[in-house]
Design a protein around this motif. Structure first.
Motif, PDB file in Angstrom:
ATOM      1  N   ASN A  10      12.233  12.974  -2.583  1.00  0.00           N
ATOM      2  CA  ASN A  10      10.837  13.123  -3.011  1.00  0.00           C
ATOM      3  C   ASN A  10      10.727  13.010  -4.525  1.00  0.00           C
ATOM      4  OD1 ASN A  10      11.918  15.511  -3.910  1.00  0.00           O
ATOM      5  ND2 ASN A  10      10.684  16.854  -2.616  1.00  0.00           N
ATOM      6  N   LEU A  50       9.762  15.547   2.115  1.00  0.00           N
ATOM      7  CA  LEU A  50      10.356  14.362   1.503  1.00  0.00           C
ATOM      8  C   LEU A  50       9.419  13.159   1.639  1.00  0.00           C
ATOM      9  CD1 LEU A  50      13.995  14.980   2.707  1.00  0.00           C
ATOM     10  CD2 LEU A  50      12.992  15.505   0.486  1.00  0.00           C
ATOM     11  N   GLU A  51       9.573  12.185   0.777  1.00  0.00           N
ATOM     12  CA  GLU A  51       8.582  11.114   0.667  1.00  0.00           C
ATOM     13  C   GLU A  51       9.119   9.721   0.975  1.00  0.00           C
ATOM     14  OE1 GLU A  51       7.180  11.480  -3.306  1.00  0.00           O
ATOM     15  OE2 GLU A  51       6.107  13.363  -2.938  1.00  0.00           O
TER      16      GLU A  51
END
Length: 541
Positions: A10, A50-51
């Motif tokens: 992230n 998280l990305e």
């Protein structure tokens, strides 16, 4: 799946794992690749903030993308990724390709929402995901759709270009030709899983002709002028303006910017004076015949002649609707079906270089837009002949793991373009489902697109009879003289004129009988909407 490694981030934290239950990747021609990773539900806490994710196979990058959704089920979670793209704004399920284009054209398309209505166009893919051609690319938000974008999103077969950019699984942009391979095709005959190969000819009809209609509307500035110098001079017996009261005529002569009166009332029209000039011609001065009054010596009055110039000008805004009608004919076949496509371009006003432009399609931007439309229709017709469908399953191996929708392949003697890849990776299965299409007829993709010339519509000319109702001359010099002689006779008979007052009476009479020139116009008639159509020559592809 020890050979598959997942690295989530992230921007601050990194989480790595190989404990996925399943990996599914879908790559389709003209689409951004997607992946779905299935994990045990217990891993949700570690993954929820998280990305993005990088997926590596045997330490080589296999997929890179950002997290779109996390779906929670009874025993598992599914993380949906979409491949990174150079364009991050707007709907990520739909990305245009980046390509060099004229700045003016790109700006035009970014700022003009589409109002395009396709008629009888088949759809192959979901309309919200279709990819437009490279040549209409621009960076934009969801509210800033390209001029042709909506049309091509709804008609993906019309959106393909010869040289198309494809986003790969790792977020790279690669050029690929959809008409012929630009590199040696990969031979996969020996890699096909037994019993999975299917080759079939599509039942889709070939397109033999497209009746194309492209329209644009804008407000056109119509201006013009009419020189009435000669018409005024011809109203005088001498063929030249002349008067016994020159100063009064000069004072009353129409000046630049004066409005012209209506013939039905004193209301002013939309016509006004353009060029205006009135000068005494000293070379043509003459005298009237002698006037005799009892006890007064005979006398004469000076007649002045003038050089002049007078023109009438008009200008107004005219709503204009223009349609270009073309027939684009498939020269590769003799039989097929006809399609009708109608496109209505809107908000083109800003891109008319000349406010008096008679045709949007003869303007700089209009020509570029029209070429793109012809190009898209040409590709739409040709792609209708890509009708040999090949589908099979392949093992995920070092030879096949780098396949993409940029590649061409050889299978059973067919040279085909990959249009879809499905990767299924589990502890028990590692396969790729492949779909490719081949042309049934050889295509000449190098043939230049010959766009017909668009003839500029003829200008609507305003003639004198359309503008002028009358040019009225009051009291020219000859009339003044005759009226003055009659007036003096009346005054003599009544005993009211004598040596002491005759100059005052004559001056007073001429002040009332001064020369006047009245230009009277007809109403300026304009259409609520000026419509015209242009039929071009046939375009053979």
């Amino acid at each position: 799946m020890s050979m598959i490694q997942f690295s989530f981030s992230n921007g601050k934290e990194i989480f790595e794992t190989s404990n996925a239950l399943k990996l599914y990747i879908l790559e389709r021609e003209g689409y951004i690749p997607k992946a779905i990773i299935t994990f045990p539900k217990r891993m949700y806490t570690a993954l929820k903030l998280l990305e993005s994710c990088e997926i590596k196979k045997d330490d080589a990058l296999f997929f890179a993308g950002k997290i779109e959704y996390i779906s929670i089920f009874e025993d598992e979670i599914r993380i949906e990724l979409i491949s990174f793209s150079e364009e991050e704004e707007g709907d990520d399920t739909y990305k245009t390709a980046t390509a060099p284009a004229a700045e003016l054209l790109a700006k035009f398309k970014r700022e003009n929402p589409s109002a395009i209505t396709p008629v009888d166009c088949e759809q192959t893919y979901p309309p919200h995901e279709a990819k437009p051609p490279e040549s209409v690319a621009s960076k934009k938000s969801e509210e800033e759709l390209d001029l042709l974008e909506k049309f091509k999103r709804e008609n993906p077969d019309l959106s393909k270009t010869i040289d198309q950019e494809q986003t790969t699984r790792v977020g790279e942009k690669k050029k690929t030709s959809i008409f012929k391979p630009d590199a040696t095709p990969k031979n996969l005959d020996k890699d096909i899983i037994y019993g999975s190969l299917l080759i079939e000819k599509s039942n889709k009809d070939l397109v033999s002709k497209v009746n194309l209609s492209v329209s644009a509307s804008w407000i056109r500035r119509i201006e013009g002028d009419l020189d009435i110098t000669t018409k005024i001079a011809n109203r005088f017996p001498a063929g030249k303006i002349n008067t016994l009261t020159p100063l009064k005529l000069i004072d009353s002569w129409p000046k630049f910017g004066d409005r012209i009166s209506n013939y039905r009332s004193l209301k002013q029209t939309k016509y006004f004076v353009g060029h205006s000039r009135l000068d005494i011609d000293k070379s043509m001065t003459s005298m009237t015949p002698p006037i005799e009054i009892e006890d007064i010596p005979p006398f004469q009055l000076k007649r002045e002649f003038f050089d002049h110039k007078l023109s009438i000008f008009w200008g107004f805004d005219q709503f204009t609707f223009e349609t270009i009608n073309s027939k684009i004919i498939n020269g590769h076949i003799t039989r097929g079906i006809e399609k009708k496509i109608s496109i209505n371009l809107q908000n083109v006003q800003e891109y008319i270089e000349d406010a008096e432009e008679h045709s949007f399609f003869t303007s700089l931007v209009g020509k570029k837009i029209l070429f793109e439309i012809y190009d898209a229709v040409r590709n739409y017709i040709v792609l209708s002949m890509r009708n040999i469908k090949i589908s099979c399953e392949l093992p995920l191996s070092p030879k096949t793991e780098n396949l993409s929708c940029c590649d061409w392949i050889n299978i059973q003697g067919f040279c085909a373009k990959i249009t879809e890849l499905e990767y299924n990776v589990t502890p028990f299965e590692k396969t790729i489902k492949l779909v490719a299409y081949a042309f049934d007829i050889p295509i000449d993709s190098k043939k230049a697109l010959d766009i017909p010339d668009i003839e500029r519509p003829k200008r609507n000319e305003f003639l004198a009879g359309d503008v002028i109702y009358d040019i009225n001359i009051q009291n020219d010099a000859d009339s003044q003289y005759r009226k003055l002689v009659a007036y003096i006779s009346e005054q003599k008979a009544a005993g009211k004129i004598n040596k002491s007052n005759y100059t005052r009476l004559i001056r007073s009479f001429l002040n009332e009988a001064q020369t006047k020139i009245n230009v009277i116009a007809k109403p300026l008639k304009t259409a609520h909407c000026e419509k015209f159509s242009i039929n071009t020559e046939n375009v053979i592809i």
